[in-house]
Scaffold this active site. Structure first.
Site, mmCIF file in Angstrom:
data_model
loop_
_atom_site.group_PDB
_atom_site.id
_atom_site.type_symbol
_atom_site.label_atom_id
_atom_site.label_comp_id
_atom_site.label_asym_id
_atom_site.label_seq_id
_atom_site.Cartn_x
_atom_site.Cartn_y
_atom_site.Cartn_z
ATOM 1 C CB SER A 11 -0.894 0.004 1.243
ATOM 2 O OG SER A 11 -0.110 0.356 2.369
ATOM 3 C CE LYS A 12 -0.262 8.429 -0.586
ATOM 4 N NZ LYS A 12 -1.319 9.405 -0.665
ATOM 5 N NE ARG A 13 -2.485 4.089 5.615
ATOM 6 C CZ ARG A 13 -3.321 3.129 5.961
ATOM 7 N NH1 ARG A 13 -3.007 2.276 6.910
ATOM 8 N NH2 ARG A 13 -4.486 3.019 5.380
ATOM 9 C CG ASP A 14 2.953 -1.321 3.015
ATOM 10 O OD1 ASP A 14 2.859 -1.414 4.244
ATOM 11 O OD2 ASP A 14 2.212 -1.922 2.219
ATOM 12 N N GLY A 15 4.991 2.447 1.631
ATOM 13 C CA GLY A 15 6.044 3.278 1.054
ATOM 14 C C GLY A 15 6.518 4.319 2.058
#
Ligand code: GLU
Length: 504
Positions: free
Chosen positions: A261-265
Site C-alpha cells: 500500500s501507499k502507506r508501506d512506502g
C-alpha cells in the site's frame, strides 16, 4: 489467430501505482512479443471518483518508463475515441441491443429503498444482494407490468439497467495464468450496467470497448477476477466472441503478507508511484521513482521481475530483451513480494553500466551550478571513482561531498579511533614528505606513502587512517591515493595542515 491487441485500461482516480505500471508493462510486453498493438484506454465513467490530473499523470508515467501506446487519447488511432466518457453513443447503441435480450432489465429501486432492505437483512444477520432471488420482489421490469414500467419512464422516474444473472449455471472460467475455475451463477449478483444518469458502469463499458476495439487478450489485476463470470455472460448476451483473460497476482508488502500500500512506502521509505504525485485537495506529495533518482530502465526492469522470471533467472534485461523473452504462461500465480533493497540493487547495476560521461550529464542536471568551478576532467574522475559504490547518481555528490569542500568538522568516533598526538606528528611530517612528490598521481602517491611509513617503521594503518580523516573528515570513501590525486597537491596539503591545527 487474429491480431494480438492488448489494452491497459486505467481509471483516472489517482496516480498510477506500482501494480498499475506492472499491468501496463505486461500488457505491452505481451502485445509486442506477438507483434501486436498496445492500446491505452482511459476508463473515466465513474465521475464521482475522477481525480484532476490523473490522466496526464498516467500518460507521463508510461512515457517516462518507455511504455509507449500505439493507440491512446493522445496518440489517436483507428478505434478512437479512447476515453470512455467520449463513447456514450457507442454504449447507448449496444444497450438497445442488450435490452432486446433476456439478459438485462430495468430497476427503479431508489438508493434509499435499497438501503432500507439492506438494513433489514443485516438485522436478520444476512447480507443483501440484488440477485436471482431478491429481484423477484423488488421494483423492476421483472415484477412490474409493462404499462407500469412505461408509466414510470414517462414520469421520468430514474432507473438503472441491471444484468439478469441466469439461475444455477456453472461457468467454466479460463485464465492463462491461473488455469481453469468454475463459478455457479447463483453466487453472483445482478450488477448495474447502466447507472441512473445513463452512464455505463465499468462492466458494461469495459466489455463493449474490448469488443469494439478488437482486444484479443485482457491482462489485468486479480481484483477483477470476481467480475470474470459476469463478463463472460455479457459477451454471451451480446453474441460476441470473448477475448482471452489473464489476471495478475498482487504485489505484496516487503514482509510478504498483504497488498503493498501507499502507506508501506511512507513507512519503509520507498516510492510506490512512478512519478511524484501531488494530491490537489490535500497538497500532499507522494514520492515517485523518477524524483527519487531511479533510472527509468532500472525501475522498469525491477517492475518486470515482480511476478515473472525470464529464462535462466536472468535479472538484467533491456526493454527489447524483455519483449523477446516475455511469456504470459510463465507469470507467477503467487503474489510478488516487493523489496526496497532489490529496487535499489537494480538502480545500482544500471548505474554501473553507464559511462562516466553519461553520468556527468545527469549529475550536472541535478547539481545546477554546484559544479561550475570544476572541470569535466575532474568531475569525470570523481564519477569513475564513486560510481561503483553509489546507488543513485546523487549519491556521487552526497557521498563524495569531501571532493567539493574541505571538512569543517571531523566525525567524533573517527577522531577517537584515528587521531592522537603522534598522529598529528605523523601527518605533519607526511605533509612535508608529500610536498616533494612531483607527479601527484595515485600510483606515485601510493608508493611515496609506503616509503614514508617504512622509513618511520610505521604500520600502514597508522598513516592511512589519520590521513583519510584529515582529507575526508571521517573514515569513509575511496582509496586515499585516488582522493589525493583528485584533490591535487595544494588542496590536499592544506587539508593535512588544517587537520594538524584543528583536530584536538
Ligand atoms: N478500469 C479498470 C481499472 O481501473 C480496468 C480493469 C480492466 O483492465 O478490465 O483497473
Amino acid at each position: 489467430m487474429s491480431k494480438v491487441r492488448v489494452r491497459f485500461a486505467p481509471s483516472p482516480t489517482g496516480p498510477l501505482h506500482l501494480g498499475g505500471v506492472r499491468t501496463a508493462l505486461y500488457d505491452y510486453l505481451f502485445a509486442k512479443n506477438h507483434g501486436g498493438d498496445f492500446v491505452l484506454r482511459i476508463e473515466d465513467t465513474d465521475t464521482a471518483r475522477f481525480v484532476e490530473g490523473a490522466e496526464e499523470y498516467i500518460m507521463e508515467a508510461l512515457e517516462w518508463c518507455g511504455i509507449i501506446p500505439d493507440e491512446s487519447p493522445k496518440h489517436g488511432g483507428k478505434f478512437a475515441p479512447y476515453r470512455q466518457s467520449e463513447r456514450r453513443d457507442i454504449y447507448d447503441r449496444h444497450l438497445v441491443e442488450l435490452l432486446k435480450t433476456d439478459y438485462a432489465y430495468i430497476a427503479f429501486d431508489t438508493p434509499e429503498e435499497l438501503d432500507e432492505i439492506r438494513n433489514e437483512f443485516e438485522k436478520n444477520g444476512e447480507v443483501f444482494a440484488y440477485n436471482y432471488i431478491t429481484r423477484n420482489r423488488l421494483k423492476n421490469s421483472l415484477t412490474l407490468s409493462k404499462e407500469e414500467v412505461e408509466q414510470l419512464k414517462k414520469d421520468n422516474v430514474p432507473y438503472v439497467v441491471r444484468f439478469k444473472m441466469p439461475i444455477d449455471r456453472v461457468l467454466n472460467l479460463e485464465d492463462i495464468i491461473r488455469g481453469n475455475s468454475a463459478v455457479n451463477t447463483n453466487t453472483l449478483d445482478d450488477k448495474v450496467l447502466i447507472k441512473n444518469d445513463g452512464m455505463p458502469t465499468y462492466h458494461f463499458a469495459n466489455v463493449v470497448d474490448d469488443h469494439e476495439m478488437e482486444i484479443s487478450h485482457v491482462i489485468r489485476g486479480e481484483e477483477w477476477l470476481p467480475s470474470l463470470g459476469l463478463h463472460y455472460l455479457l459477451y454471451e448476451a451480446m453474441g460476441w466472441e470473448k477475448p482471452e483473460f489473464a489476471h495478475l497476482s498482487l504485489i505484496l508488502k516487503p514482509e510478504g503478507k498483504g497488498k503493498l500500500s501507499k502507506r508501506d512506502g511512507d513507512k519503509f521509505g520507498f516510492p510506490v508511484f512512478p512519478l511524484d504525485f501531488k494530491d490537489q485537495e490535500t497538497g500532499a506529495i507522494s514520492k515517485g521513482y523518477r524524483e527519487s533518482g531511479y533510472f527509468p530502465e532500472a525501475f522498469l526492469n525491477m517492475v518486470a521481475l515482480l511476478g515473472w522470471s525470464p529464462a535462466n533467472d536472468r535479472e538484467l534485461l533491456t526493454l527489447k530483451e524483455m519483449i523477446q523473452e516475455f511469456d504470459l504462461y510463465k507469470v507467477h500465480k503467487a503474489g510478488a513480494r516487493f523489496s526496497k533493497d532489490k529496487a535499489e540493487w537494480f538502480n545500482q547495476e544500471y548505474l554501473k553500466l553507464k559511462s562516466p560521461e553519461e553520468v556527468l550529464i545527469i549529475l550536472k542536471e541535478l547539481g545546477g551550478d554546484k559544479f561550475q568551478n570544476y572541470s569535466d576532467e575532474k568531475l569525470l574522475k570523481i564519477i569513475s571513482l564513486m560510481k561503483e559504490r553509489a546507488t543513485f547518481v546523487q549519491d556521487i555528490y552526497t557521498q563524495g561531498l569531501f571532493f567539493f569542500r574541505s571538512p569543517t568538522d571531523y566525525e567524533e568516533k573517527a577522531v577517537k579511533k584515528a587521531w592522537n598526538e603522534s598522529a598529528a606528528e605523523i601527518i605533519s611530517e607526511l605533509c612535508a614528505h608529500l610536498d616533494k612528490v612531483e607527479k601527484f598521481e595515485a600510483e606515485d602517491l601510493k608508493n611515496s606513502i609506503h616509503h614514508f611509513a617504512e622509513s618511520k617503521s610505521l604500520g600502514m594503518g597508522k598513516v592511512m587512517m589519520p590521513l583519510r580523516l584529515a582529507l575526508v573528515g571521517e573514515l569513509k570513501g575511496p582509496d586515499v591515493p585516488d582522493i589525493l590525486e583528485i584533490l591535487g597537491k595544494e588542496v590536499s596539503l592544506a587539508r593535512l595542515q588544517n587537520a594538524v591545527n584543528n583536530i584536538s
